[in-house]
Design a protein around this motif. Structure first.
Motif, mmCIF file in Angstrom:
data_model
loop_
_atom_site.group_PDB
_atom_site.id
_atom_site.type_symbol
_atom_site.label_atom_id
_atom_site.label_comp_id
_atom_site.label_asym_id
_atom_site.label_seq_id
_atom_site.Cartn_x
_atom_site.Cartn_y
_atom_site.Cartn_z
ATOM 1 N N ILE A 111 0.826 -1.203 0.000
ATOM 2 C CA ILE A 111 0.000 0.000 0.000
ATOM 3 C C ILE A 111 0.864 1.259 0.000
ATOM 4 O O ILE A 111 0.574 2.239 -0.708
ATOM 5 C CB ILE A 111 -0.966 -0.010 1.197
ATOM 6 C CG1 ILE A 111 -2.035 -1.092 0.999
ATOM 7 C CG2 ILE A 111 -1.631 1.355 1.383
ATOM 8 C CD1 ILE A 111 -2.980 -1.260 2.167
ATOM 9 N N THR A 114 2.326 1.713 -3.390
ATOM 10 C CA THR A 114 1.271 2.188 -4.293
ATOM 11 C C THR A 114 1.132 3.701 -4.209
ATOM 12 O O THR A 114 1.055 4.397 -5.232
ATOM 13 C CB THR A 114 -0.067 1.532 -3.939
ATOM 14 O OG1 THR A 114 0.046 0.120 -4.077
ATOM 15 C CG2 THR A 114 -1.182 2.037 -4.851
ATOM 16 N N GLY A 115 1.098 4.224 -2.984
ATOM 17 C CA GLY A 115 0.953 5.665 -2.817
ATOM 18 C C GLY A 115 2.166 6.439 -3.263
ATOM 19 O O GLY A 115 2.043 7.552 -3.793
ATOM 20 N N VAL A 217 0.061 -4.337 -8.193
ATOM 21 C CA VAL A 217 0.187 -2.873 -8.087
ATOM 22 C C VAL A 217 0.749 -2.270 -9.373
ATOM 23 O O VAL A 217 0.182 -1.316 -9.935
ATOM 24 C CB VAL A 217 1.078 -2.501 -6.883
ATOM 25 C CG1 VAL A 217 1.448 -1.018 -6.930
ATOM 26 C CG2 VAL A 217 0.371 -2.827 -5.576
ATOM 27 N N VAL A 248 -4.571 4.147 -7.683
ATOM 28 C CA VAL A 248 -4.307 3.989 -6.248
ATOM 29 C C VAL A 248 -5.460 3.257 -5.564
ATOM 30 O O VAL A 248 -5.243 2.336 -4.761
ATOM 31 C CB VAL A 248 -4.066 5.367 -5.597
ATOM 32 C CG1 VAL A 248 -3.951 5.230 -4.083
ATOM 33 C CG2 VAL A 248 -2.818 6.012 -6.169
ATOM 34 N N SER A 251 -5.726 -0.472 -6.837
ATOM 35 C CA SER A 251 -4.590 -1.246 -6.326
ATOM 36 C C SER A 251 -4.746 -1.556 -4.846
ATOM 37 O O SER A 251 -4.515 -2.691 -4.405
ATOM 38 C CB SER A 251 -3.283 -0.480 -6.562
ATOM 39 O OG SER A 251 -3.020 -0.317 -7.931
ATOM 40 N N SER A 252 -5.156 -0.559 -4.063
ATOM 41 C CA SER A 252 -5.315 -0.771 -2.623
ATOM 42 C C SER A 252 -6.394 -1.798 -2.318
ATOM 43 O O SER A 252 -6.216 -2.679 -1.458
ATOM 44 C CB SER A 252 -5.645 0.563 -1.933
ATOM 45 O OG SER A 252 -4.615 1.511 -2.139
ATOM 46 N N ILE A 255 -5.158 -5.255 -3.328
ATOM 47 C CA ILE A 255 -4.181 -5.776 -2.365
ATOM 48 C C ILE A 255 -4.890 -6.497 -1.234
ATOM 49 O O ILE A 255 -4.527 -7.618 -0.849
ATOM 50 C CB ILE A 255 -3.300 -4.633 -1.830
ATOM 51 C CG1 ILE A 255 -2.314 -4.166 -2.897
ATOM 52 C CG2 ILE A 255 -2.529 -5.069 -0.577
ATOM 53 C CD1 ILE A 255 -1.625 -2.867 -2.556
#
Length: 267
Positions: A111, A114-115, A217, A248, A251-252, A255
């Protein structure tokens, strides 16, 4: 007749959305497999791989260390005040280590990357798309997926497990800081419990998750940027903004969803 028309319209809308989702999943799958194949195609893009290794990996070390340290410290506090109710505070090292290695390490690492890196990739590739740089690459006979996506994917598959290992190690040390230095648990007992409880299967499970999260990601972020021009919400800078946000968020969520699926298989 009016009700029939409304029902037909509703079914048409639902069908169109389902078709759109299936098309996007198919496009994503083709994008991913083309990227995997181009990793091993000659000539190998070693310099681009190193650049992405530095961008995804080295530049993320500080944020991973900070996140890991505070996560471990919080786990130390919360774990101690939970275990002390049962007279089991001696197993704090077990709780902190297994929680980090099995779950929180891979998930929070993914995470945070990702950010930090994923959003930048989506924005960079999105800007290249709307400024027609990707079209220029294709015109010159350069495979844009091989050029833009494959080095990032290869670097992510290497970086994510290594950053996860750093997160785990720093987090375990953070748990030691709160558990031993602040709350009085013997350092010998803490680290003995860590060594005694952590098995190789736990470490391997965490690394498997990290590799899968890395693929998820980078694929989602690059895919969102690469197909910015197809978004219905807007074109140009607005489209890039939506693509970055979607990268974002999706992806989050993936995850966490993938973590559940992998945990059910690895337990």
């Amino acid at each position: 007749m009016n009700r029939l028309s409304m029902l037909t319209t509703s079914l048409t809308t639902i069908g169109a959305k389902i078709i759109f989702i299936v098309q996007e999943l198919g496009r994503l799958g083709i994008f991913f497999f083309r990227g995997i194949l181009h990793i091993f195609s000659f000539p190998i893009q070693f310099s681009k791989f190193l650049d992405q290794l530095y961008f995804i990996g080295m530049k993320s070390v500080l944020v991973i260390c900070l996140t890991g340290a505070f996560t471990g410290m919080v786990l130390g506090f919360q774990g101690y005040y939970t275990l002390v109710k049962f007279g089991s505070e001696g197993i704090l090292g077990t709780m902190v280590a297994l929680t980090l290695i099995r779950e929180l390490g891979p998930v929070l690492t993914a995470i945070m990357i990702t950010g930090r890196a994923g959003s930048a990739m989506a924005a960079e590739i999105g800007i290249m798309r709307i400024s027609e740089q990707i079209d220029a690459l294709e015109t010159m006979g350069i495979n844009s997926i091989r050029f833009l996506y494959s080095p990032r994917l290869a670097a992510a598959l290497v970086c994510f497990p290594l950053l996860t290992a750093i997160f785990d190690a720093v987090g375990i040390f953070g748990g030691y800081l709160t558990g031993s230095l602040l709350l009085g648990i013997s350092p010998g007992i803490y680290f003995y419990r860590v060594e005694y409880s952590v098995q190789m299967v736990d470490i391997n499970g965490g690394f498997i998750k990290a590799v899968v999260f890395g693929a998820v990601v980078i694929t989602i972020c690059c895919f969102q940027g690469y197909y910015t021009h197809t978004r219905k919400e807007g074109f140009g800078a607005k489209g890039v903004g939506f693509a970055t946000t979607s990268a974002v968020v999706i992806s989050s969520v993936l995850i966490l969803a993938t973590d559940y699926v992998l945990t059910s298989f690895l337990m």
